[in-house]
Scaffold this motif. Structure first.
Motif, PDB file in Angstrom:
ATOM      1  N   THR A  58      91.057  23.725  24.808  1.00  0.00           N
ATOM      2  CA  THR A  58      91.826  24.484  25.799  1.00  0.00           C
ATOM      3  C   THR A  58      91.738  25.986  25.560  1.00  0.00           C
ATOM      4  N   SER A  59      91.163  26.399  24.450  1.00  0.00           N
ATOM      5  CA  SER A  59      91.061  27.822  24.128  1.00  0.00           C
ATOM      6  C   SER A  59      89.816  28.485  24.714  1.00  0.00           C
ATOM      7  N   ILE A  60      89.046  27.735  25.516  1.00  0.00           N
ATOM      8  CA  ILE A  60      87.890  28.321  26.190  1.00  0.00           C
ATOM      9  C   ILE A  60      88.060  28.190  27.697  1.00  0.00           C
ATOM     10  N   GLN A  61      87.354  29.057  28.420  1.00  0.00           N
ATOM     11  CA  GLN A  61      87.466  29.100  29.869  1.00  0.00           C
ATOM     12  C   GLN A  61      86.081  29.210  30.488  1.00  0.00           C
ATOM     13  N   LEU A  62      85.802  28.379  31.496  1.00  0.00           N
ATOM     14  CA  LEU A  62      84.560  28.519  32.256  1.00  0.00           C
ATOM     15  C   LEU A  62      84.623  29.801  33.075  1.00  0.00           C
ATOM     16  N   MET A  63      83.510  30.508  33.143  1.00  0.00           N
ATOM     17  CA  MET A  63      83.434  31.743  33.920  1.00  0.00           C
ATOM     18  C   MET A  63      83.066  31.430  35.369  1.00  0.00           C
ATOM     19  N   ASP A  64      82.787  32.469  36.136  1.00  0.00           N
ATOM     20  CA  ASP A  64      82.656  32.380  37.587  1.00  0.00           C
ATOM     21  C   ASP A  64      81.593  31.449  38.138  1.00  0.00           C
ATOM     22  N   LEU A  68      70.726  29.380  36.721  1.00  0.00           N
ATOM     23  CA  LEU A  68      69.631  28.613  36.125  1.00  0.00           C
ATOM     24  C   LEU A  68      69.153  29.315  34.862  1.00  0.00           C
ATOM     25  N   THR A  69      68.745  28.527  33.887  1.00  0.00           N
ATOM     26  CA  THR A  69      68.242  29.082  32.636  1.00  0.00           C
ATOM     27  C   THR A  69      66.820  29.619  32.829  1.00  0.00           C
ATOM     28  N   HIS A  70      66.360  30.398  31.855  1.00  0.00           N
ATOM     29  CA  HIS A  70      65.004  30.950  31.895  1.00  0.00           C
ATOM     30  C   HIS A  70      63.990  30.002  31.274  1.00  0.00           C
ATOM     31  N   THR A  71      64.442  29.062  30.445  1.00  0.00           N
ATOM     32  CA  THR A  71      63.520  28.218  29.680  1.00  0.00           C
ATOM     33  C   THR A  71      63.323  26.824  30.264  1.00  0.00           C
ATOM     34  N   CYS A  72      64.225  26.390  31.126  1.00  0.00           N
ATOM     35  CA  CYS A  72      64.099  25.085  31.768  1.00  0.00           C
ATOM     36  C   CYS A  72      64.820  25.163  33.112  1.00  0.00           C
ATOM     37  N   HIS A  73      65.148  24.024  33.692  1.00  0.00           N
ATOM     38  CA  HIS A  73      65.796  24.024  35.005  1.00  0.00           C
ATOM     39  C   HIS A  73      67.251  23.563  34.954  1.00  0.00           C
ATOM     40  N   CYS A  74      67.869  23.651  33.789  1.00  0.00           N
ATOM     41  CA  CYS A  74      69.290  23.306  33.674  1.00  0.00           C
ATOM     42  C   CYS A  74      70.135  24.349  34.405  1.00  0.00           C
ATOM     43  N   ARG A  75      71.215  23.876  35.015  1.00  0.00           N
ATOM     44  CA  ARG A  75      72.191  24.779  35.622  1.00  0.00           C
ATOM     45  C   ARG A  75      73.333  24.933  34.630  1.00  0.00           C
ATOM     46  N   ILE A  76      73.655  26.177  34.267  1.00  0.00           N
ATOM     47  CA  ILE A  76      74.681  26.419  33.255  1.00  0.00           C
ATOM     48  C   ILE A  76      75.727  27.411  33.769  1.00  0.00           C
ATOM     49  N   ARG A  77      76.841  27.473  33.037  1.00  0.00           N
ATOM     50  CA  ARG A  77      77.914  28.425  33.346  1.00  0.00           C
ATOM     51  C   ARG A  77      78.447  28.965  32.035  1.00  0.00           C
ATOM     52  N   ASP A  78      78.634  30.269  31.971  1.00  0.00           N
ATOM     53  CA  ASP A  78      79.144  30.883  30.753  1.00  0.00           C
ATOM     54  C   ASP A  78      80.549  30.400  30.426  1.00  0.00           C
ATOM     55  N   VAL A  79      80.859  30.412  29.124  1.00  0.00           N
ATOM     56  CA  VAL A  79      82.171  30.028  28.614  1.00  0.00           C
ATOM     57  C   VAL A  79      82.708  31.208  27.811  1.00  0.00           C
ATOM     58  N   ALA A  80      83.972  31.538  28.028  1.00  0.00           N
ATOM     59  CA  ALA A  80      84.601  32.658  27.322  1.00  0.00           C
ATOM     60  C   ALA A  80      85.801  32.175  26.519  1.00  0.00           C
ATOM     61  N   ARG A  82      89.540  32.271  25.656  1.00  0.00           N
ATOM     62  CA  ARG A  82      90.719  32.602  26.459  1.00  0.00           C
ATOM     63  C   ARG A  82      91.572  33.685  25.817  1.00  0.00           C
ATOM     64  N   GLU A  83      91.494  33.815  24.518  1.00  0.00           N
ATOM     65  CA  GLU A  83      92.305  34.800  23.807  1.00  0.00           C
ATOM     66  C   GLU A  83      91.799  36.226  24.024  1.00  0.00           C
ATOM     67  N   CYS A  84      90.486  36.444  23.829  1.00  0.00           N
ATOM     68  CA  CYS A  84      89.954  37.809  23.893  1.00  0.00           C
ATOM     69  C   CYS A  84      89.041  38.064  25.090  1.00  0.00           C
ATOM     70  N   GLY A  85      88.581  37.007  25.766  1.00  0.00           N
ATOM     71  CA  GLY A  85      87.758  37.154  26.955  1.00  0.00           C
ATOM     72  C   GLY A  85      86.274  37.310  26.710  1.00  0.00           C
ATOM     73  N   ASN A  86      85.826  37.320  25.457  1.00  0.00           N
ATOM     74  CA  ASN A  86      84.401  37.460  25.176  1.00  0.00           C
ATOM     75  C   ASN A  86      83.652  36.170  25.492  1.00  0.00           C
ATOM     76  N   VAL A  87      82.447  36.305  26.029  1.00  0.00           N
ATOM     77  CA  VAL A  87      81.585  35.149  26.292  1.00  0.00           C
ATOM     78  C   VAL A  87      81.074  34.659  24.946  1.00  0.00           C
ATOM     79  N   ILE A  88      81.298  33.372  24.679  1.00  0.00           N
ATOM     80  CA  ILE A  88      80.934  32.800  23.373  1.00  0.00           C
ATOM     81  C   ILE A  88      79.961  31.627  23.496  1.00  0.00           C
ATOM     82  N   GLY A  89      79.609  31.251  24.716  1.00  0.00           N
ATOM     83  CA  GLY A  89      78.700  30.129  24.902  1.00  0.00           C
ATOM     84  C   GLY A  89      78.525  29.801  26.367  1.00  0.00           C
ATOM     85  N   TYR A  90      78.176  28.537  26.631  1.00  0.00           N
ATOM     86  CA  TYR A  90      77.966  28.100  28.003  1.00  0.00           C
ATOM     87  C   TYR A  90      78.152  26.590  28.100  1.00  0.00           C
ATOM     88  N   HIS A  91      78.337  26.125  29.323  1.00  0.00           N
ATOM     89  CA  HIS A  91      78.448  24.704  29.628  1.00  0.00           C
ATOM     90  C   HIS A  91      77.255  24.317  30.494  1.00  0.00           C
TER      91      HIS A  91
END
Length: 157
Positions: A58-64, A68-80, A82-91
């Motif tokens: 619950t401490s992470i939030q999906l971004m807007d 599409l990735t640059h290395t394959c055809h997966c569709r991803i969304r950044d994850v930030a 929730r405490e500080c708002g920094n992007v720390i990964g993706y889904h």
């Protein structure tokens, strides 16, 4: 953009990775962003190390928006965080056929290794590292549940 693990063991006809479970902290604010992390490599670029998990905290939030990735055809969304708002990964919202056919670990929540501080999870004695093949399912994992307020059935795809 799925991940792969190389060390595996067959237990009850299921494949289980023999890898430590990590608790991941956001490097920016030190809040726990994952209780069920696994060290992994990116399938599409094996030079990239990251962490993955099967269930989001619950401490992470999906971004807007998805992209599409640059290395394959997966569709991803950044994850930030929730405490500080920094992007720390993706889904990985929609894995591509190439990644689904590769030896992925079924984890679709990724954390950048340079954005998270890993801590190996220990058993109740505090001495032995918990391995993925000994980790209970998310709905029975007390360490995960103590940091989660999202009902388990709402976390599943």
């Amino acid at each position: 953009m799925s991940t792969n693990t190389t060390t595996r063991s067959v237990i009850n006809n299921a494949v289980s990775p023999l890898k430590p479970v990590y608790r991941l902290l956001c490097k920016h604010c030190r809040i726990i962003v994952c209780a069920r992390g696994m060290r992994a490599i990116l399938l599409a670029d094996t030079k990239i190390e990251l962490y993955s998990t099967d269930i989001p905290a619950t401490s992470i939030q999906l971004m807007d928006k998805d992209y599409l990735t640059h290395t394959c055809h997966c569709r991803i969304r950044d994850v930030a965080c929730r405490e500080c708002g920094n992007v720390i990964g993706y889904h990985v919202v929609a894995p591509c056929p190439q990644c689904l056919q590769a030896g992925n670990n079924g984890h679709f929540w990724m954390f950048h290794s340079d954005a998270c501080q890993p801590q190996e999870r220990k058993d109740v004695s505090g001495k032995r590292t918990i391995l993925w093949n000994n980790l209970p399912r998310a709905e029975q994992d007390l360490d995960f549940l103590m940091g989660s307020t999202i009902p388990y059935d709402q976390m599943c795809r």
